[in-house]
Design a protein around this motif. Structure first.
Motif, PDB file in Angstrom:
ATOM      1  N   PRO A 404       0.886  -1.092   0.088  1.00 24.77           N
ATOM      2  CA  PRO A 404       0.239   0.149   0.445  1.00 24.77           C
ATOM      3  C   PRO A 404       0.951   0.987   0.102  1.00 24.77           C
ATOM      4  N   TYR A 405       2.160   1.059   0.387  1.00 22.75           N
ATOM      5  CA  TYR A 405       3.083   2.435   0.957  1.00 22.75           C
ATOM      6  C   TYR A 405       4.455   1.779   0.474  1.00 22.75           C
ATOM      7  N   MET A 406       5.099   2.508   0.250  1.00 21.14           N
ATOM      8  CA  MET A 406       7.332   2.645   0.651  1.00 21.14           C
ATOM      9  C   MET A 406       7.345   3.356   0.960  1.00 21.14           C
ATOM     10  N   GLY A 437      -5.372  18.454  -2.720  1.00 21.98           N
ATOM     11  CA  GLY A 437      -4.598  18.123  -1.769  1.00 21.98           C
ATOM     12  C   GLY A 437      -3.157  17.418  -1.147  1.00 21.98           C
ATOM     13  N   LEU A 438      -3.465  16.726  -0.311  1.00 24.08           N
ATOM     14  CA  LEU A 438      -2.388  16.322   0.345  1.00 24.08           C
ATOM     15  C   LEU A 438      -1.017  17.211   0.443  1.00 24.08           C
ATOM     16  N   PRO A 439      -0.988  18.070   1.426  1.00 25.15           N
ATOM     17  CA  PRO A 439       0.054  19.230   1.316  1.00 25.15           C
ATOM     18  C   PRO A 439       1.175  18.432   0.763  1.00 25.15           C
ATOM     19  N   GLY A 440       2.510  19.477   0.338  1.00 25.49           N
ATOM     20  CA  GLY A 440       3.749  18.730  -0.098  1.00 25.49           C
ATOM     21  C   GLY A 440       4.098  18.038  -0.466  1.00 25.49           C
ATOM     22  N   GLU A 480      -0.190  11.445   7.283  1.00 25.81           N
ATOM     23  CA  GLU A 480      -0.291  10.598   7.727  1.00 25.81           C
ATOM     24  C   GLU A 480      -1.329  10.305   6.398  1.00 25.81           C
ATOM     25  N   GLU A 481      -2.383   8.709   6.691  1.00 30.48           N
ATOM     26  CA  GLU A 481      -3.100   8.263   6.053  1.00 30.48           C
ATOM     27  C   GLU A 481      -3.804   9.492   5.435  1.00 30.48           C
ATOM     28  N   ASN A 505      -2.552   6.316   0.854  1.00 28.99           N
ATOM     29  CA  ASN A 505      -1.607   5.348   2.822  1.00 28.99           C
ATOM     30  C   ASN A 505      -0.167   5.871   3.183  1.00 28.99           C
ATOM     31  N   ALA A 506      -0.420   5.565   4.572  1.00 21.22           N
ATOM     32  CA  ALA A 506       0.998   6.188   5.481  1.00 21.22           C
ATOM     33  C   ALA A 506       0.644   5.358   6.520  1.00 21.22           C
ATOM     34  N   PRO A 507       1.992   4.722   6.305  1.00 19.42           N
ATOM     35  CA  PRO A 507       2.770   4.536   8.099  1.00 19.42           C
ATOM     36  C   PRO A 507       1.508   5.154   9.331  1.00 19.42           C
TER      37      PRO A 507
END
Length: 510
Positions: A404-406, A437-440, A480-481, A505-507
């Protein structure tokens, strides 16, 4: 005194047994004759030889047959200019590229709701027609009716009218009969073959496929489809005919739910025609017989061979040829037309009681027909609105599920997505894909270097295609997710946009 007649042997035996066993519960009852059991439950098929007739309904059937056959055979050959990047066939079901073209309309796979809407409209339209005028679809426009009618005209052309065909059927086989059968069946086969051949033209460019077909270079499925449709058309239209309508088609059994006493159907006015009598009998006894002279012309012209005077039947396809035949006879004998006519059961009762029937337009305006028409119209208007307001730019996004993510070496988080940019125009267009969205966050694709990652990228999308892109989205450490959107914007004068939301997705935070 004369002694009584001796009882039959069977009765003597029955009485003796009853007297011997006084208990009525166990006494043997007198024997009864066995009921008549039919030798077979299958009714042998009788060939129907409809007679030639002329009249307003027969001419209308001619018109419908010619129009529908012209549309079916001719539509694949109509050209329609959509520009250099799209096929020029007016109506094309392009299965290879998953497109449906109809003149200026192009339907993509994700727009299948247009096809579903048309199918629903067709079903409700059938209910509407049946509720209003009975089985008019079956009598005029059903493919089985159209091809059966065409083959019956071939019968008349080769074998003659009703009486000549009946004599030929009863005649022993000989050179003349065999030659007529061979000639007629050859015409059947040619019509059937072209029927199957016309069908496959809707799925590929008609001129190209025709050349490939006769050169032996077409796909196997083309030859198989033509063979199957040729065989079914030859058999169903040439030999089974009315059996398809009576035994195979489910609609006659469903239509009863669509009809009521206010529906227009082909009706024999028994109160006017009964009792039947020949013209000579009715002339001798004018007050004894009804208008029906029992000429059986209504039966002779019926394509399914029924007698409409026996009332509503499953074999009646409402073609109204019996009306033409009866009106012609009534005119010849000097009696008013309409002994067999389109009428509602309600109006039949009114007319039998001496009242004038209602106008046809008023007959059609009963609530159920209006409800069907309202629903049918609403679906049609909704489809037209959706078709006129749809965007010609689109986007679909599919995130990777495994993994889902790396986590990258610098602590940033990367997600992978398969993004498809749809250009539904018949010309290439530049499109900008951006992150909302999703800043940065930044993104890049397989054909880019990670150092060139940005929040927006531009790609040229070819005409009438969906361009797949492998997109990598990277968010800074600590992200964050959350949900965000991909947005596509056409960089032309139209400036159409579309967006879709997806997840990043993020940890989980420690």
């Amino acid at each position: 005194m004369k002694p009584p007649d001796p009882l039959p042997e069977g009765d003597l035996l029955d009485r003796a047994l009853v007297a011997k066993d006084a208990n009525p519960a166990t006494a043997r009852k007198p024997s009864t004759p066995a009921p008549d059991v039919p030798p077979s439950l299958y009714e042998e098929h009788t060939t129907v030889h409809p007679k030639r007739i002329d009249g307003r309904f027969r001419r209308f059937k001619w018109l419908v047959m010619l129009v529908t056959l012209a549309i079916y055979y001719g539509t694949p050959w109509i050209r329609w200019d959509r520009g250099p990047y799209a096929p020029d066939q007016a109506v094309l079901i392009d299965l290879a590229n998953r497109r449906f073209y109809m003149f200026d309309i192009e339907i993509w796979p994700h727009e299948f709701y247009f096809v579903a809407g048309l199918l629903i409209m067709a079903g409700i339209g059938l209910f509407l027609v049946t509720s209003a005028v009975g089985r008019a679809w079956c009598g005029y426009a059903c493919p089985q009716t159209v091809w059966t009618d065409l083959f019956q005209h071939v019968d008349r052309f080769v074998d003659g009218d009703r009486n000549a065909r009946m004599r030929l059927d009863k005649a022993p086989w000989g050179a003349g009969k065999a030659a007529r059968r061979f000639w007629k069946w050859t015409i059947y086969l040619v019509i059937s073959f072209w029927t199957g051949g016309a069908w496959i033209m809707y799925f590929a460019d008609a001129p190209t496929l025709t050349r490939e077909f006769w050169a032996g270079d077409a796909a196997f499925v083309a030859y198989a489809t033509v063979a199957v449709l040729t065989a079914t058309t030859f058999w169903l239209g040439g030999f089974m005919r009315e059996q398809v309508c009576v035994y195979m088609c489910p609609w006659p059994r469903i239509q009863t739910a669509m009809l009521d006493e206010k529906s227009l159907i082909v009706t024999y006015k028994h109160w006017r025609g009964e009792p039947r009598g020949s013209l000579k009998k009715s002339q001798k006894n004018p007050d004894t017989f009804g208008d029906c002279v029992d000429c059986n012309q209504c039966v002779a012209v019926c394509p399914t061979g029924i007698d409409i005077r026996e009332g509503a039947q499953i074999g009646c396809i409402t073609c109204a040829l019996c009306i033409d035949a009866c009106d012609k006879v009534m005119k010849e004998v000097g009696r008013p037309r309409g002994l067999i006519d389109y009428a509602t059961l309600e109006d039949c009762e009114r007319e039998a009681a001496g009242h004038a029937p209602r106008p046809v337009i008023k007959t059609l305006m009963h609530p159920r027909t209006l409800i069907y028409f309202g629903v049918w119209s609403a679906i049609g208007v909704a489809l037209l609105f959706a078709l006129g307001s749809r965007e010609r730019t689109g986007i679909t996004v599919q995130p990777d599920r495994n993994p889902p993510y790396m986590l990258l070496s610098d602590g940033s988080v990367r997600n992978s997505y398969t993004v498809k940019l749809r250009n539904m125009q018949s010309r290439p267009r530049e499109m900008e894909l951006s992150i909302v969205g999703l800043p940065g966050a930044t993104m890049w694709t397989d054909d880019m270097n990670r150092d060139s990652a940005a929040r927006a990228i531009v790609r040229e999308v070819a005409a009438d295609v969906a361009l797949p892109l492998r997109v990598y989205v990277m968010a800074p450490r600590g992200s964050e997710e959350q949900d965000f959107s991909f947005k596509v914007t056409a960089l032309d004068a139209e400036g159409e946009t579309d967006s879709t939301e997806t997840a990043f997705n993020a940890p989980e935070a420690p």
